[in-house]
Design a protein around this motif. Structure first.
Motif, short mmCIF file in Angstrom:
data_model
loop_
_atom_site.label_atom_id
_atom_site.label_comp_id
_atom_site.label_asym_id
_atom_site.label_seq_id
_atom_site.Cartn_x
_atom_site.Cartn_y
_atom_site.Cartn_z
N ILE A 1 0.84 -1.20 0.00
CA ILE A 1 0.00 0.00 0.00
C ILE A 1 0.87 1.25 0.00
O ILE A 1 0.65 2.19 -0.79
N LEU A 2 1.88 1.29 0.86
CA LEU A 2 2.75 2.46 0.96
C LEU A 2 3.54 2.68 -0.33
O LEU A 2 3.83 3.82 -0.70
N ASP A 3 3.87 1.60 -1.03
CA ASP A 3 4.60 1.71 -2.30
C ASP A 3 3.72 2.33 -3.40
O ASP A 3 4.24 2.74 -4.45
N CYS A 4 2.41 2.35 -3.20
CA CYS A 4 1.47 2.90 -4.19
C CYS A 4 1.19 4.38 -3.97
O CYS A 4 0.40 4.98 -4.70
N GLN A 5 1.85 4.99 -3.00
CA GLN A 5 1.65 6.41 -2.72
C GLN A 5 2.39 7.30 -3.72
O GLN A 5 3.47 6.95 -4.19
N ASP A 6 1.81 8.45 -4.01
CA ASP A 6 2.54 9.54 -4.65
C ASP A 6 3.06 10.39 -3.49
O ASP A 6 2.31 11.17 -2.90
N THR A 7 4.32 10.22 -3.14
CA THR A 7 4.87 10.88 -1.94
C THR A 7 5.11 12.36 -2.15
O THR A 7 5.32 13.09 -1.18
N GLU A 8 5.05 12.84 -3.39
CA GLU A 8 5.25 14.27 -3.66
C GLU A 8 3.94 15.03 -3.69
O GLU A 8 3.83 16.11 -3.10
N ASN A 9 2.93 14.48 -4.37
CA ASN A 9 1.68 15.21 -4.57
C ASN A 9 0.49 14.61 -3.82
O ASN A 9 -0.60 15.16 -3.85
N GLY A 10 0.70 13.48 -3.17
CA GLY A 10 -0.38 12.84 -2.45
C GLY A 10 -1.22 11.95 -3.33
O GLY A 10 -1.13 11.97 -4.56
N GLY A 11 -2.04 11.14 -2.69
CA GLY A 11 -2.88 10.19 -3.41
C GLY A 11 -2.25 8.82 -3.48
O GLY A 11 -1.03 8.67 -3.35
N ILE A 12 -3.09 7.81 -3.67
CA ILE A 12 -2.65 6.42 -3.76
C ILE A 12 -3.21 5.81 -5.03
O ILE A 12 -4.36 6.09 -5.42
N SER A 13 -2.41 4.99 -5.69
CA SER A 13 -2.81 4.36 -6.96
C SER A 13 -3.15 2.89 -6.75
O SER A 13 -3.01 2.35 -5.65
N ASP A 14 -3.60 2.24 -7.82
CA ASP A 14 -3.94 0.82 -7.72
C ASP A 14 -2.71 -0.05 -7.53
O ASP A 14 -2.71 -1.02 -6.78
N ARG A 15 -1.61 0.32 -8.23
CA ARG A 15 -0.35 -0.38 -8.14
C ARG A 15 0.80 0.63 -8.18
O ARG A 15 0.59 1.76 -8.64
N PRO A 16 1.98 0.25 -7.72
CA PRO A 16 3.09 1.20 -7.71
C PRO A 16 3.33 1.82 -9.09
O PRO A 16 3.27 1.15 -10.11
N ASP A 17 3.56 3.14 -9.08
CA ASP A 17 3.91 3.93 -10.27
C ASP A 17 2.74 4.20 -11.21
O ASP A 17 2.93 4.80 -12.27
N ASP A 18 1.53 3.79 -10.86
CA ASP A 18 0.35 4.16 -11.66
C ASP A 18 -0.19 5.50 -11.17
O ASP A 18 0.21 6.02 -10.13
N ALA A 19 -1.12 6.06 -11.95
CA ALA A 19 -1.72 7.35 -11.58
C ALA A 19 -2.64 7.18 -10.36
O ALA A 19 -3.36 6.18 -10.24
N VAL A 20 -2.60 8.14 -9.46
CA VAL A 20 -3.43 8.09 -8.26
C VAL A 20 -4.85 8.52 -8.57
O VAL A 20 -5.10 9.19 -9.58
N ASP A 21 -5.78 8.15 -7.72
CA ASP A 21 -7.17 8.62 -7.82
C ASP A 21 -7.80 8.53 -6.44
O ASP A 21 -7.26 7.92 -5.51
N ILE A 22 -8.96 9.17 -6.30
CA ILE A 22 -9.61 9.28 -4.99
C ILE A 22 -10.11 7.91 -4.50
O ILE A 22 -10.12 7.63 -3.30
N PHE A 23 -10.53 7.06 -5.42
CA PHE A 23 -11.03 5.72 -5.11
C PHE A 23 -9.95 4.91 -4.40
O PHE A 23 -10.16 4.38 -3.30
N HIS A 24 -8.78 4.81 -5.01
CA HIS A 24 -7.71 4.00 -4.43
C HIS A 24 -7.08 4.69 -3.21
O HIS A 24 -6.55 4.01 -2.33
N THR A 25 -7.14 6.01 -3.18
CA THR A 25 -6.65 6.72 -1.99
C THR A 25 -7.46 6.31 -0.77
O THR A 25 -6.91 6.00 0.30
N TYR A 26 -8.78 6.30 -0.93
CA TYR A 26 -9.64 5.88 0.18
C TYR A 26 -9.37 4.44 0.59
O TYR A 26 -9.16 4.13 1.77
N PHE A 27 -9.35 3.52 -0.40
CA PHE A 27 -9.21 2.12 -0.05
C PHE A 27 -7.81 1.80 0.47
O PHE A 27 -7.65 0.87 1.26
N GLY A 28 -6.81 2.56 0.04
CA GLY A 28 -5.49 2.38 0.61
C GLY A 28 -5.44 2.79 2.07
O GLY A 28 -4.94 2.05 2.92
N VAL A 29 -5.99 3.95 2.38
CA VAL A 29 -6.02 4.43 3.76
C VAL A 29 -6.92 3.54 4.62
O VAL A 29 -6.58 3.20 5.76
#
Length: 323
Positions: A263-291
């Motif tokens: 989960i932590l590897d899927c974070q955008d540590t610069e701009n925030g947000g979490i993606s489905d998999r590492p290095d993919d684009a973040v979105d609000i859906f995966h940010t919620y489910f990651g947290v």
């Protein structure tokens, strides 16, 4: 292992809430009610719900209610049970299911009675639920109806016995559940069925060892979880799989540390947000489910979330168990 950049995620959610004209927001316009639930619950889990304007949010939510009682995904769209639950959950987050103002109270009682009646009318003769007037049936809608009516303290208004019988008819030989009888087992549908059974006190009807084995097999080498065999891992299953394992008391069958790292590897540590998999684009859906997944994993600094109601534990204790 990295750390959760909580403040970055808070800023990402707040910025996403304000964007209404960019490409992603236009594509998600019909899901805005769901997005509000995902984003606001994320803020609450991170202890930052007070950063939003409560009155503005509640006013917008109520503007999406239709005469039938149900809510739409945004103003000008059709009502659906999916959005109705998100609307009720958002109101629950803000403790707005009861209004102190006596002059307004009658209006709010009427509001929630119409929600209740709309959901009750969506139950079919076999115990299943349709999502809207067009009649699509799915075990997601069974869970939504049960969750919503439980929050509103009107679960007795439906035939719970028939609802449970229908859910059990969707159970497969592998222990999982599908969207309809005979449907393929899927982690998302399993959550809906297990959570509905949990809310109604019917978890004794689940083969916990068989289902637990199917669920723990969803963890892959990276530590992430997938939704079906031979699929890629996805952060969202950190909720769907993990919550089900917790409800059936089999969460110790997976490697929690490896899942946290995924989960932590899927974070955008610069701009925030979490993606489905590492290095993919973040979105609000995966940010919620990651947290939310980190919350289930008892990650430091994240409030606990109820695995059945998908709301922070303190909200569930206030709304569900205080009556």
């Amino acid at each position: 292992m990295g750390e959760l950049v909580a403040e970055k995620h808070v800023q990402y959610v707040l910025a996403a809430e304000k964007r209404k004209d960019d490409f992603e927001s236009v594509l998600m316009e019909h899901l805005r009610m769901n997005g509000a639930y995902w984003g606001l619950t994320t803020l609450d889990l991170l202890g930052k719900l007070d950063t939003v304007d409560v009155n503005e949010v509640v006013s917008w939510v109520m503007s999406c209610q239709h005469e039938s009682g149900g809510f739409s995904g945004n103003v000008g769209h059709d009502p659906h049970i999916l959005y109705t639950l998100s609307a009720v959950q958002v109101l629950a987050l803000f403790n707005k299911l009861d209004i102190i103002d006596v002059d307004k109270k009658a209006c709010w009682i009427l509001c929630f009675l119409t929600i209740m009646l709309d959901i009750v009318n969506l139950q079919n003769e076999d115990g299943s639920f349709s999502g809207d007037i067009w009649g699509e049936v799915d075990t997601r809608f069974s869970y939504i109806a049960i969750n919503c009516l439980s929050i509103l303290h009107h679960l007795d208004k439906i035939n719970v016995e028939k609802a449970m019988k229908y859910i059990l008819s969707c159970k497969n030989m592998d222990g999982g559940f599908g969207c309809t009888p005979g449907g393929e087992s899927h982690a998302g549908q399993i959550f809906c069925c297990v959570a509905a059974l949990a809310i109604t006190g019917s978890l004794d009807l689940v083969d916990k060892d068989l289902l637990g084995w199917w669920l723990c097999e969803r963890q892959v080498k990276s530590g992430g979880l997938n939704g079906r065999p031979e699929k890629l891992p996805d952060v969202c299953y950190s909720w769907w799989v993990l919550s089900s394992l917790i409800m059936i008391d089999r969460v110790h069958w997976i490697n929690k540390e490896k899942l946290i790292k995924f989960i932590l590897d899927c974070q955008d540590t610069e701009n925030g947000g979490i993606s489905d998999r590492p290095d993919d684009a973040v979105d609000i859906f995966h940010t919620y489910f990651g947290v939310a997944g980190l919350s289930l994993l008892e990650y430091p600094g994240v409030k606990p979330i109820d695995p059945a109601y998908a709301l922070p534990v303190d909200v569930v204790n206030r709304i569900i168990f205080s009556k």
